[in-house]
Structure formats: C-alpha cells, structure tokens
Design an enzyme around this catalytic site. Structure first.
Site, PDB file in Angstrom:
ATOM      1  N   HIS A  95      -1.312   2.969 -14.855  1.00 23.99           N
ATOM      2  CA  HIS A  95      -0.943   3.572 -13.569  1.00 23.99           C
ATOM      3  C   HIS A  95      -1.379   2.651 -12.418  1.00 23.99           C
ATOM      4  CE1 HIS A  95      -0.410   6.381 -10.303  1.00 23.99           C
ATOM      5  NE2 HIS A  95      -1.710   6.456 -10.075  1.00 23.99           N
ATOM      6  N   HIS A  99      -7.130   2.498  -6.273  1.00 21.23           N
ATOM      7  CA  HIS A  99      -6.916   3.692  -5.445  1.00 21.23           C
ATOM      8  C   HIS A  99      -7.447   5.000  -6.040  1.00 21.23           C
ATOM      9  CE1 HIS A  99      -3.378   4.385  -8.010  1.00 21.23           C
ATOM     10  NE2 HIS A  99      -3.454   5.643  -7.594  1.00 21.23           N
ATOM     11  N   GLU A 112     -11.765   9.063  -6.636  1.00 21.01           N
ATOM     12  CA  GLU A 112     -11.448  10.432  -7.001  1.00 21.01           C
ATOM     13  C   GLU A 112     -11.743  10.734  -8.468  1.00 21.01           C
ATOM     14  OE1 GLU A 112      -7.979  11.809  -4.920  1.00 21.01           O
ATOM     15  OE2 GLU A 112      -7.520  13.107  -6.622  1.00 21.01           O
ATOM     16  N   ASP A 113     -11.448   9.794  -9.329  1.00 19.42           N
ATOM     17  CA  ASP A 113     -11.474  10.104 -10.767  1.00 19.42           C
ATOM     18  C   ASP A 113     -12.654   9.528 -11.538  1.00 19.42           C
ATOM     19  OD1 ASP A 113      -9.108  11.332 -10.297  1.00 19.42           O
ATOM     20  OD2 ASP A 113      -7.849   9.761 -11.133  1.00 19.42           O
ATOM     21  N   ASP A 160       1.812   4.844  -5.131  1.00 23.84           N
ATOM     22  CA  ASP A 160       1.180   5.793  -6.048  1.00 23.84           C
ATOM     23  C   ASP A 160       2.152   6.926  -6.378  1.00 23.84           C
ATOM     24  OD1 ASP A 160      -0.914   7.225  -7.418  1.00 23.84           O
ATOM     25  OD2 ASP A 160      -1.226   8.410  -5.591  1.00 23.84           O
ATOM     26  N   ASP A 201      33.802   8.382  -3.037  1.00 23.08           N
ATOM     27  CA  ASP A 201      32.705   7.462  -3.299  1.00 23.08           C
ATOM     28  C   ASP A 201      33.195   6.082  -2.914  1.00 23.08           C
ATOM     29  OD1 ASP A 201      30.397   6.324  -4.084  1.00 23.08           O
ATOM     30  OD2 ASP A 201      30.757   6.511  -6.233  1.00 23.08           O
TER      31      ASP A 201
HETATM   32 MN    MN Z   1      -2.849   7.551  -8.444  1.00 23.55          MN
END
Ligand code: MN
Length: 481
Positions: A48, A72, A76-77, A139, A259
C-alpha cells in the site's frame, strides 16, 4: 507491486539532482514499521505504501511528498511517534505525515452537497500544505482500487466519501485524470447495476467506435505526415461515470447518448499548435461554431488547448484538442504538474511566472476562505486560514471567521435560533456568549421561547450576518437608530 529499486529509478528519472537517500530510508522504515500488519487483501502492508508513493512519482511530486507517501500510515497504524519521524526524516516530511494523519481523523458523514463543500474547505484548512492533500489523494486512489476486499458497509461509506469529497478536490486541483479515475471507481460501488450495464454497453460499442476512431486517426496522420511538425495523436474516450451523468441529465437511454469521437494532437510549441490547427482546418470541414481557443484565453483553472470539431471523410464528427506536451501534463496532473518549481529547478524554469499565475488562480478560488498573500509572498503553502470550523451536535459544519462567538454560530444555524438564544454549550461546557469558538468545537445553542436579542449583542457578534440580523430586529422595535 512496484519494487524499491523501480520506485527509486522512476523518481531519479525526473529528479536527477536530488539525493534519493531519504527515499530509501523511508521505504525501509515503512517496511519495518508495518511488518506485522497486512492489508485486507492479505498483501504485505508495504504494498500500500509503495502504491501511494508510486502515484506520487507518476505525478512527479517532490522528494518530501514521496517520502511522506511511504510513511503516511506509520503514525496511525504503528507505534511510530511524530518525534521519531522528525528525528529520522526532518521537519518537512514529519509535517506532511502529520497532516495526512490529521485528515484521516476527520470523519465525514453527511451526504448533503452544501455540507460536503464545508468539509472540503475544512480538509484544505486542516492540510495547511497542498502536498498533504495530494498525498491523501494518492492514498485514497489505492484504497479505492483495493476496496473489493472490505465489508459492504465500508465500501459504501468510502465510495460515497470519495465521490463527495476527494473527486471534487482532485477536480479543484486540476487533476482531471485522477478525478475521473476516482469517479469511476466510486460509481462501481454506489450504483453497481448501472455501472455494470454501461460498462457492458460501452464494451459492445467499442469495436465500432474504435474502428471509426482508427480511421479518423489515419486520415489525420496522413495530412500531418507532409508537415515537419512533431506530433503524437492520442485517442480520447468518455468515462463510465460521465456517460451515466449525461444519461441522467438528458433523461435519455444509453443508445441515444452520443459518444463523440475524440482525438488529441500533442506537439512541442504553441506556434505548432496553431500550425496544426491550420492544417486540420485546410483538409477537413470544421463544424461551425465549435472552435475555441483556450490557449489565448485559458480557462479559470488555466486549462489550455485549442478545441475544434471536424467532419471526417466517412461523415463522422471528430472532436480535436490540440496542445503542447506541457499543457497536456498540466491538464492531466493539475497542481502536481506545477509543483516542480520547488525541486530546485526554478533557475532553469522559464515558465515559473506562468506557473505562479496558475497557483494564483487556484488561490483565488480559496479567496472565500482566507487571504493567501503570505503564501504567495513566501512561495510556501502554509495557508493562513482565518476561519474556524464548528460543529452542530448533529455533526454539521459551520464555517465562521476567526474570533466568532456562539451568537454568530446561533445565527448561522437559523435566525430564530439566534433570536431566542440564551446560552451556549461548547464541548459539553456552558460558555458565555462572547466565548471565541475554535475549529472542531461542538456547539449547542440553548434557546428559550420568548427570549429576545439584546442591544449589547452587537458587541458580541463578529459576523456580518449575525450583526445585521440583530440590528434589524432592534431597529424594527425602535431600540437602535
Ligand atoms: Mn493509507
């Protein structure tokens, strides 16, 4: 998944003079920090982080942004602390990671459009640095691509949030390619039946229009072959979401939605854009009234291109956009394409002034939020937002000027709430009516039937709206001039 060495190589390709060491360190740091964690897909978590960094490299973001992309989720994790990031990677990268973490903490719930606009403003205010938003968008893009691994309720919530907040933000930042991608990904979860239906029908129609498009391209290539002008031709197709929106808007079935065939001619200079236009108009019949010159008169977001529509030899109508490589990059990547002035190449960059104009235009959109003078002076993106974002107990956001009081808030909710206001409870504590509100406060107004505005309220209210309502009420009763 992109490998460590490939990410480094892709970054080095556009930043030959930047020392990539922090990038290598950030990769290793993220890999280690997340080593005990897996994605819902079962993949290692670093996949990720790598995907986010990869998007940022595709948009040619600067070194701190790409590092922040890798890091990033560490705050948090994982047990990683802000101090640790600052010590290992410096102030700038730590600040970007903290910015993304702060945005993650905001929980968007309303589906109402006006509320979504306030949320977007709050997001921008919270971010402080535009790069934080860009990292957050990268993200979100990867989360949307891997949304199928989550539970259905989560899919709905995240897809709705992407459609309401992130895709409009990408649009505002001029990142049109990303905007369309986010829309189509969300569309699949929000309206699965319609998405599947249009996808199948577009697939069925594709061969026919591909044939027509190939023919149009061949014809154009032929007339351009004799000129010395460098040019590559790209085909343009409509996104599924934009077809769906058009069907809704025009209340027509898929079969009746035109289209249009679209091609883009990409060349090197502005002069050659006009030269190509001349050649195209000499050999094909232009459709009257379709020519627009967005090069001499760019759109507000500084989009530039020449637009024209011609009739091919088989009678097919073909929309043509003519632009330079640089205009093409800007229209695909928006603010990210204009970011490079920060990477130490500005001395060589003759288009700096032009780019600053673009940023200025963008900042003008932010005018209703704040005065971005400081940003423009310093070329930094630390925005001074002279605004606070205050919540109702039901979770609605009200945008108020700095120093606003519960009275301003009460009048922002409703005039009648303002007029009957006797007190306010902020974050579960009773406060006076002159209490300055802060971003994130939850404010409940206490009202009493029969209560009325007081003359001294004029000294307590800060907003024009509240003051004029109070004055109006008092004047009607002859209490003020
Ligand atoms: Mn993330």
């Amino acid at each position: 998944m992109i490998e460590r060495k490939d990410l480094l190589a892709r970054f080095a390709a556009y930043s030959p003079h930047v020392d990539p060491l922090p990038l290598e360190l950030a990769w290793d740091f993220a890999e280690k920090a997340h080593s005990h964690q897996a994605r819902a897909s079962g993949d290692r978590y670093i996949t990720h982080c790598a995907a986010v960094a990869d998007s940022l490299v595709e948009w040619r973001m600067d070194l701190p942004s790409v590092c922040a992309g890798l890091l990033h989720d560490t705050i948090e994790d994982t047990p990683t602390t802000e101090a640790q990031l600052r010590a290992e990677f410096g102030e700038e990268i730590a600040m970007l990671v903290m910015g993304v973490t702060k945005i993650d903490a905001l929980k968007f719930e309303s589906r109402d459009d006006a509320q979504a606009e306030n949320w977007r403003k709050m997001l921008l205010a919270t971010a402080k640095d535009i790069r934080v938003i860009v990292v957050k968008l990268a993200d979100r893009l990867h989360n949307m691509k891997t949304l199928n691994f989550l539970a259905p309720e989560k899919q709905q919530r995240i897809a709705a949030e992407t459609m309401a907040l992130y895709s409009p933000l990408a649009h505002r930042l001029g990142m049109f390619k990303l905007k369309s991608e986010l829309e189509d990904l969300s569309f699949a979860y929000l309206h699965p039946a319609e998405h599947a239906d249009i996808k199948a029908k577009v697939g069925a129609r594709l061969t026919e229009s591909e044939k027509k498009l190939a023919q149009a391209r061949t014809e154009i290539e032929r007339v351009l072959a004799d000129s010395e002008i460098p040019c590559r031709i790209l085909s343009r197709t409509k996104t599924l979401w934009s077809i769906y929106k058009k069907m809704e808007r025009q209340k027509k079935p898929f079969e009746e939605i035109q289209d249009g065939l679209g091609v883009r001619l990409i060349t090197d200079t502005v002069a050659n854009c006009y030269a190509l236009l001349g050649i195209v108009h000499t050999h094909f019949k232009p459709v009257a009234g379709t020519f627009t010159d967005y090069i001499s008169t760019p759109k507000l977001n500084l989009y530039r291109s020449l637009h024209t529509t011609i009739v091919g030899s088989a009678g097919d109508v073909v929309e043509i956009q003519i632009r330079t490589e640089e205009m093409h990059r800007s229209s695909e990547y928006g603010i990210a394409a204009h970011w490079r002035y920060k990477t130490g190449e500005q001395a060589k960059d003759v288009h700096l002034e032009e780019k600053m104009n673009w940023l200025r235009q963008w900042m003008e959109w932010l005018q209703d939020l704040n005065s971005p003078r400081e940003f423009l002076d310093s070329l930094k993106t630390d925005l001074e937002f002279h605004q606070v974002f205050v919540f109702t107990p039901a979770g609605e956001v009200k945008v108020l000027p700095e120093g606003a009081t519960p009275l301003d808030f009460a009048y922002a909710v409703h005039t009648q709430v303002g007029e009957a206001c006797v007190g306010a409870v902020v974050n579960n504590k009773m406060v006076k009516l002159d209490h300055p509100l802060k971003s994130g406060d939850i404010c409940r107004i206490v009202t009493r039937k029969g209560s009325a505005p007081k003359k001294d309220w004029l000294n307590l209210a800060r907003t024009a709206r509240a003051r004029s309502k109070i004055r109006h009420w008092l004047r009607e009763r002859g209490l003020v001039e």
